[in-house]
Each structure stands twice: as C-alpha cells, then as structure tokens.
Design an enzyme around this catalytic site. Sequence first.
Site, PDB file in Angstrom:
ATOM      1  N   GLU A   1       0.064  -0.706   5.760  1.00 16.64           N
ATOM      2  CA  GLU A   1       1.050  -0.306   6.310  1.00 16.64           C
ATOM      3  C   GLU A   1       0.955   1.293   6.773  1.00 16.64           C
ATOM      4  O   GLU A   1       1.350   1.749   7.820  1.00 16.64           O
ATOM      5  CB  GLU A   1       2.539  -0.523   5.857  1.00 16.64           C
ATOM      6  CG  GLU A   1       3.656  -0.172   6.581  1.00 16.64           C
ATOM      7  CD  GLU A   1       4.342   1.160   6.957  1.00 16.64           C
ATOM      8  OE1 GLU A   1       5.008   1.420   7.710  1.00 16.64           O
ATOM      9  OE2 GLU A   1       4.028   1.870   5.920  1.00 16.64           O
TER      10      GLU A   1
ATOM     11  N   ASP B   1       0.951  -1.231  -0.044  1.00 17.84           N
ATOM     12  CA  ASP B   1      -0.041  -0.150   0.042  1.00 17.84           C
ATOM     13  C   ASP B   1       0.850   1.387   0.087  1.00 17.84           C
ATOM     14  O   ASP B   1       2.137   1.367   0.428  1.00 17.84           O
ATOM     15  CB  ASP B   1      -0.749   0.030   1.170  1.00 17.84           C
ATOM     16  CG  ASP B   1      -0.244   0.191   2.556  1.00 17.84           C
ATOM     17  OD1 ASP B   1       0.955  -0.833   2.750  1.00 17.84           O
ATOM     18  OD2 ASP B   1      -0.375   0.947   3.480  1.00 17.84           O
TER      19      ASP B   1
HETATM   20 ZN    ZN Z   1       6.973   2.408   3.973  1.00 14.28          ZN
END
Ligand code: ZN
Length: 445
Positions: A153, A90
């Site tokens: 993340e 992501d």
């Molecule tokens: Zn990162």
Amino acid sequence: MTDHVASTVRELMPGVIANLEELIAIPSIAFPGYPAEPVHQMAARTLELIREAGIPDAHLADVPHGYPPIYGEVRGPEGSPTVVLYAHYDVQPAPESQGWTSDPWTPTRKDDGRIYGRGAADDKSGLVSLLGTLRAFEGDFPCTLRIIVEGMEETESNLEEFVEAHPELFECDLFVIADMGNLRVGEPVMTTALRGDVSCTVTVRTLDHPLHSGVYGGPAPDAMMALARLLSTLHDDAGDVAVEGVSGAPWPGSDMTEEDFRAGADLLPGVSLTGTGTIADRLWSKPSINAIGIDTTSIAESSNVILPHASAKISMRIVPGSDPEAELDALVHHLETHAPWGAQVEVQRIKAAHPFTVPTEGPGYAAARAAMEEAFGATASEAGSGGSIPLLQTLQHASPAAEFVLWGPEDVALSRIHASDESVDPEEIERMIVAQVLLLTRLAR
Ligand SMILES: [Zn+2]
C-alpha cells in the site's frame, strides 16, 4: 447487545495487543531497496493469524509482481450481506534522520498509554482490529466476509491490478477500509470524502547553455529565478490556490482545531498556517498545491554560472466531486501561461487520481454510523481526509453498488503516521473492534 460485545472484545484485547507488538517488530517495508525477507515474514505471520481467527481458506494471492496480498473468504448465513474487510501489512520506512525517540521496530508503551513504533497505527492497528473483529464471532459470522490485506500500500501497489484482474472476488454490499482514524481519540468520525491527487513536472528554460554570471548576469534571465516566480503564482498572498478553473468549497461537516492541526503537523515556532477558511475547508474541500521535488544544479556543484534550466514536480490535491483530468488541465494551462520574461515552459503530466465521495444514503453507512456511536458512546461527526486512496475508485468499479466505510484506530491528532514516533492508543483499537463487530451484526439484521 453492546455490553456483551464490549466484554467479549475486552477479553480479546491482551491477545490483540500482543499481536500488534509482535507485528510492529517486523520491519515490513515493501519499498524497493529494503530487504524482502521481513515483508515475506510479515505476510506469512499475518496469513497464519487470519486463518486462526476464523478464515481457514485465506491464502497468499497470485500476483505477477511484488509482495502478495492476502485474500480469504468465509460464508455467512444464506442471504446475508457480503462485506469486504481491508487492511495493509506493509509500512513506511523509518529512517534515523526522522528523529525517533524510541526504536521504531521495538514496540514501546510510553507514559501516555500509547504504543509507539513504525506501523503501530498505519496500518498494523487496522490489521489487528480486523483480527479482533474476526475472533469476536468465534467462527459464527453473521455476514459473508471477504478479507483483503495488501502488502504494497505504501509503495507502488499491485492491488488495483489484482482487483481489475479478479473483480468477482470483490463483489460485495459493503467495503470496510480499516486504514483511517478519528480526528481525536475517543471522538467518533465518519470519513465521507477524500481529495484526489494530480501531478506534473514543469521545466523552465531561459538559455541555450550555462553562462558566466559576472559577464552576463543582469540582462540574461536565470531559469531558477524564473521557475521560482512561476511557482509563486500558484498561490495568492493568503496562500490559497490561485489557479483559474480549479475548484473548492466550504467543508459542511465538523472542523479540526488549529491546535490539533499544529500538534499533528509540528509546524516550527512562528510559522503561520497558509490559506483561508476553516482548517477543515483547507484540508478536505479546498485544493492545495505543493512543489514536492526540484531538479537543478546542486549547491555542491554550483559555480558562478547562470542556470539555463530548472524543473519542479508539482502535486495538487483536488476536491471531492472534481474531475482530475480537468483539474490537471487547469494546472498545466496555468504553468504554461505564467512564466516571467518569456521563459520557455514545458509541462509533463504525471498523474490524475480521482477524489472519492463516500455514499451516505445506504443501509451500510447507517449501520456503520450507529455502530460507531454505540461503540464510542458519542454522536459521530463527518470529516474528510486530505489523503487520496486511488484503490477506492477501482473497488467501486469492481462492485458498483457497494457502499464504503472508511475508519480505523489511526487518530489524526497524535498518531503521526509516516513520521517519527508513530503511535496508537490501544483503547481506540478496542473501540474500533467493538464498532466493527456491531456493524457486521447490525448489517445482518
Ligand atoms: Zn495506511
């Protein structure tokens, strides 16, 4: 060995860069409110690439909520070490207001040789360096490899929960976290410490209700002004944190030049740096405090009224080795005892995330350092990171004896991760693949 690895990786690079460009074009923003389809597309494509690169059993992991991490395992020879390789698929959003000079979702090679686009560095460069590393072994891996590529993340990550639910999937000798970078391209750095992060909101109240600022202004204290005075006590005049009980120390490793720091941070002309000590001290081994949000009457809604209350969210980065609960206690105590004019103060604790110190005594660190120096043809120095990765603590709980290597192609000086015109140097990706191949080979000996 290095020559052979270097030429193998060089042949792989056109494919690796093609993957990077393809993946940059997928806006895999996992934040709430952004379309889910590209994130799923990104997960599916990443999974396909990992399978093709030699982990045929890789799959989308089962998670109770959010986008799934990708997990896969491939066995090395009997008795070989186990290595977990981490990256994330992501990316941060790239709003127009950031002022991009090229389209963030169109990979753009500029005259400086770098590839621009959202995620070009963070962390699609880490992801393709992982793919390149796998491909270099052509299915004949010297270690048992466990791959984890997470999909959230940058937002409310679901990976810590997943690790806690399945610690056995993360047992290993070494974690390789490919979501970092050298300070400058071509100059190898081992990241040995990360600051932690604590935060709270503070609310200051002076009045029961808003008052006419003409009728009462003067003797009646203004909550916004009281908050501003309270916040100003968090630093001394030099800009160092002035909270009793909050710790800091000089950084023992290499420093960053003011020039590199300014280039990365885009300080406005005339604005000076805050705090004392080297840049490295201030970034990696001293605390920092920022007000990251504020709630009070907006300008549009303002009238001739004295504000009865105002709140701010305070984030404090804490140094490696410190205890987050104790540091947050110190911050809360400071806020509760430094407001002017007898103003009422209420503090709400939000978060206390651990700092992280990388163990540097074991064979994994030694192998990584040697691999890095071979790949870059230069002596590696030790640097910290100002950011926090709470996941590391969770991984350490899952596999207490494991070592950690934190690195990647995201150079600090020019990558501009999370900002406009994020970019990566393709040659840095190549060197990091060589380093990772050498690390796994050395580790297996
Ligand atoms: Zn990162």
